[in-house]
Motif scaffolding. Structure first.
Motif, PDB file in Angstrom:
ATOM      1  N   LYS A 112      35.049  40.328  -2.341  1.00 48.93           N
ATOM      2  CA  LYS A 112      35.034  41.592  -1.630  1.00 48.93           C
ATOM      3  C   LYS A 112      35.775  41.432  -0.313  1.00 48.93           C
ATOM      4  CE  LYS A 112      30.796  43.577  -3.541  1.00 48.93           C
ATOM      5  NZ  LYS A 112      29.444  44.113  -3.230  1.00 48.93           N
ATOM      6  N   LEU A 113      36.554  42.438   0.046  1.00 45.11           N
ATOM      7  CA  LEU A 113      37.309  42.401   1.289  1.00 45.11           C
ATOM      8  C   LEU A 113      36.844  43.503   2.226  1.00 45.11           C
ATOM      9  CD1 LEU A 113      39.268  40.851  -0.753  1.00 45.11           C
ATOM     10  CD2 LEU A 113      41.086  41.505   0.827  1.00 45.11           C
ATOM     11  N   ALA A 114      36.901  43.217   3.518  1.00 47.62           N
ATOM     12  CA  ALA A 114      36.539  44.196   4.536  1.00 47.62           C
ATOM     13  C   ALA A 114      37.594  44.227   5.621  1.00 47.62           C
ATOM     14  CB  ALA A 114      35.181  43.858   5.143  1.00 47.62           C
ATOM     15  N   LEU A 115      37.880  45.409   6.125  1.00 49.85           N
ATOM     16  CA  LEU A 115      38.736  45.557   7.305  1.00 49.85           C
ATOM     17  C   LEU A 115      37.838  45.608   8.530  1.00 49.85           C
ATOM     18  CD1 LEU A 115      41.437  48.191   6.237  1.00 49.85           C
ATOM     19  CD2 LEU A 115      41.705  45.720   6.444  1.00 49.85           C
ATOM     20  N   ASP A 116      38.093  44.730   9.485  1.00 48.51           N
ATOM     21  CA  ASP A 116      37.242  44.637  10.671  1.00 48.51           C
ATOM     22  C   ASP A 116      37.809  45.478  11.807  1.00 48.51           C
ATOM     23  OD1 ASP A 116      35.136  43.730  12.221  1.00 48.51           O
ATOM     24  OD2 ASP A 116      36.230  41.971  12.938  1.00 48.51           O
ATOM     25  N   ASP A 117      36.915  46.037  12.618  1.00 45.70           N
ATOM     26  CA  ASP A 117      37.313  46.811  13.810  1.00 45.70           C
ATOM     27  C   ASP A 117      38.344  47.888  13.480  1.00 45.70           C
ATOM     28  OD1 ASP A 117      35.631  45.307  15.369  1.00 45.70           O
ATOM     29  OD2 ASP A 117      37.173  43.924  16.044  1.00 45.70           O
ATOM     30  N   ASP A 125      46.784  51.461   5.654  1.00 46.29           N
ATOM     31  CA  ASP A 125      46.609  52.220   4.413  1.00 46.29           C
ATOM     32  C   ASP A 125      47.022  51.413   3.187  1.00 46.29           C
ATOM     33  OD1 ASP A 125      45.640  54.290   5.880  1.00 46.29           O
ATOM     34  OD2 ASP A 125      47.429  55.551   5.730  1.00 46.29           O
ATOM     35  N   ALA A 126      48.002  50.523   3.341  1.00 51.25           N
ATOM     36  CA  ALA A 126      48.473  49.713   2.211  1.00 51.25           C
ATOM     37  C   ALA A 126      47.393  48.772   1.691  1.00 51.25           C
ATOM     38  CB  ALA A 126      49.712  48.912   2.623  1.00 51.25           C
ATOM     39  N   PHE A 127      46.365  48.492   2.508  1.00 51.67           N
ATOM     40  CA  PHE A 127      45.310  47.570   2.108  1.00 51.67           C
ATOM     41  C   PHE A 127      44.163  48.267   1.374  1.00 51.67           C
ATOM     42  CE2 PHE A 127      47.554  45.478   5.461  1.00 51.67           C
ATOM     43  CZ  PHE A 127      47.449  44.118   5.210  1.00 51.67           C
ATOM     44  N   LEU A 128      44.111  49.613   1.445  1.00 51.39           N
ATOM     45  CA  LEU A 128      42.961  50.342   0.927  1.00 51.39           C
ATOM     46  C   LEU A 128      42.667  50.090  -0.556  1.00 51.39           C
ATOM     47  CD1 LEU A 128      43.142  53.766   2.794  1.00 51.39           C
ATOM     48  CD2 LEU A 128      41.631  51.826   3.213  1.00 51.39           C
ATOM     49  N   PRO A 129      43.692  49.923  -1.418  1.00 52.18           N
ATOM     50  CA  PRO A 129      43.372  49.666  -2.831  1.00 52.18           C
ATOM     51  C   PRO A 129      42.601  48.370  -3.058  1.00 52.18           C
ATOM     52  CG  PRO A 129      45.654  50.379  -2.596  1.00 52.18           C
ATOM     53  CD  PRO A 129      45.147  50.109  -1.221  1.00 52.18           C
ATOM     54  N   TYR A 130      42.610  47.468  -2.086  1.00 55.95           N
ATOM     55  CA  TYR A 130      41.982  46.160  -2.274  1.00 55.95           C
ATOM     56  C   TYR A 130      40.732  45.973  -1.409  1.00 55.95           C
ATOM     57  CZ  TYR A 130      46.837  45.878  -3.679  1.00 55.95           C
ATOM     58  OH  TYR A 130      48.057  46.152  -4.236  1.00 55.95           O
ATOM     59  N   VAL A 131      40.397  46.988  -0.632  1.00 52.69           N
ATOM     60  CA  VAL A 131      39.302  46.856   0.333  1.00 52.69           C
ATOM     61  C   VAL A 131      38.033  47.506  -0.207  1.00 52.69           C
ATOM     62  CG1 VAL A 131      38.492  47.627   2.598  1.00 52.69           C
ATOM     63  CG2 VAL A 131      40.771  46.660   2.361  1.00 52.69           C
ATOM     64  N   ASP A 132      36.917  46.820  -0.037  1.00 52.51           N
ATOM     65  CA  ASP A 132      35.616  47.344  -0.470  1.00 52.51           C
ATOM     66  C   ASP A 132      34.810  47.917   0.689  1.00 52.51           C
ATOM     67  OD1 ASP A 132      35.394  46.095  -3.386  1.00 52.51           O
ATOM     68  OD2 ASP A 132      36.178  44.533  -2.059  1.00 52.51           O
TER      69      ASP A 132
END
Length: 415
Positions: A112-117, A125-132
């Protein structure tokens, strides 16, 4: 180096702990330290290379760990269990195609991946398909901006964490907005909208607390109090048969339990019982934090060769969150309890050794490494040793928490 870790709880909407974010001392923004690829085999963060395993420091909950670009591209997260770790991408990393590719690869391996802060910058936005999971810094974005951007993530079925939630008012606000999880120390502060009376009806506990605060301790009086209350007797036996406390003997009699513990340990147990009773409808993490503070302050007191009876270091840590447990002002609260004047002063912010011990505990909790350096210098204690003591306190707190909360998973105990 990897034992130098702090942790922040992440709570769900019911204020139960969902996960802990682990903050490493050696690394940019408390993230996983940057390591050259040829050093990975000797310094990678695995349970066998930690002074304390991730499963223990995170209480068998999910661990959120910040990773910088280099460690993500070099695949370091894949050395960890995808069932127990969330890979956090810190907001300062360059969001280029190589990082997107690394995140896709890590995601495909079951992590699982998370974007911090997150601050709603379109470059992510390019990361959204891979972020939980997306963690929103509630201090960096205003309320209207957060509310306007939230539907996009909710439609994508991304879980949302509100970071830096410092008051119950903020918690209620972001919970109503639709956030799933909350990070911040709101739970450790009093709810000013409520006022709770001390549990004066629970006479046995108050009598025991009075005995635990006395230098003239009487086993006979304590035994008589326990004998009057079946529930307290059961808790004592459950406590003493916990493998964290007692690995050798099965104890079934009340008097044997009292004698086995001895005066100092019995005083600590009585205080834990009283605290757990006072905060019975509060988040269990609040009691857990009190337990860790208590043990850590006691260990620091021992390192300083203090010889207190009752154990003042332990008690000042244990009672340091009474205001949050009872939703009352600390200065008014401590005047109602039978505690030592030095402890009372430290809890109210008075200068002295006990306040410094408590300051060390708070520095660890908030990953305030500069405060840790300053206080360790004032107390003439090794920072490396203090990190070890804090880890020891976490393991002890896990074991005690399990003994008073049957729903909490057991901590692994090694012989």
């Amino acid at each position: 180096m990897f034992a130098y870790v702090a942790r922040h709880p992440i709570l769900d909407t019911d204020k139960n702990v969902y996960a802990y974010e682990l903050l490493f001392r050696d690394g940019r923004k408390n993230c996983f330290p940057d390591i050259k690829p040829d050093e990975a085999t000797s310094k990678i963060i695995t349970a066998s290379h930690l002074t304390l395993g991730l499963e223990d420091i995170a209480c068998h909950k999910t661990s959120f760990i910040n990773f910088h670009k280099e460690t993500l591209i070099n695949g370091f997260p894949t050395m960890l269990d995808p069932e127990s770790v969330v890979v956090e991408i810190v907001d300062t990393v360059p969001s280029d195609s190589s990082l997107v590719g690394a995140c896709k690869q890590i995601k495909d391996m079951g992590y699982k991946l998370a974007l911090d802060d997150h601050n709603f910058d379109p470059r992510w936005d390019a990361f959204l398909p891979y972020v939980d999971i997306i963690k929103v810094d509630t201090l960096r974005s205003d309320f209207d901006t957060i509310a306007r951007n939230l539907p996009k993530f909710q439609q994508a079925k991304v879980k949302l964490v509100a970071e830096k939630v410092e008051t119950y008012e903020d918690f209620n606000c972001y919970r109503d907005m639709g956030f799933d999880y909350f990070q911040g120390f709101f739970f450790s502060k009093p709810e000013v909208i409520r006022q709770r009376n001390l549990p004066t009806s629970k006479l046995a506990l108050l009598e025991l607390l009075q005995e635990s605060s006395s230098t003239e301790f009487s086993f006979e009086r304590v035994n008589a109090i326990f004998e009057r209350d079946v529930g307290l007797s059961y808790m004592l036996l459950r406590f003493i048969n916990n493998p964290t406390i007692n690995k050798r003997y099965k104890i079934s009699s009340l008097r044997h339990a009292l004698n086995y513990l001895g005066e100092l340990e019995l005083k600590k147990f009585i205080s834990i019982l009283a605290l757990a009773n006072m905060g019975e409808d509060k988040p269990i993490e609040l009691l857990h934090l009190s337990l860790v503070r208590a043990k850590f302050c006691e260990l620091v007191s021992i390192a300083k060769k203090d010889k207190d009876n009752p154990p003042k270091g332990f008690l000042v840590g244990l009672f340091s969150l009474l205001d949050a447990l009872l939703d009352q002002d600390m200065s008014a609260l401590v005047g109602k309890l039978p505690i030592d004047d030095e402890i009372r002063s430290a809890l109210c912010g008075g200068e002295g050794r006990l306040r410094n011990y408590l300051g060390l505990a708070k520095a660890f909790e908030s990953a305030n490494w500069l405060a840790l350096i300053k206080l360790s210098g004032q107390l003439e204690l090794s920072q490396k040793m203090l990190h070890g003591l804090f880890n020891e306190a976490i393991v002890w707190g896990n074991g005690i928490r399990q003994s008073i909360s049957p729903h909490f998973p057991r901590t692994k105990v090694t012989n």
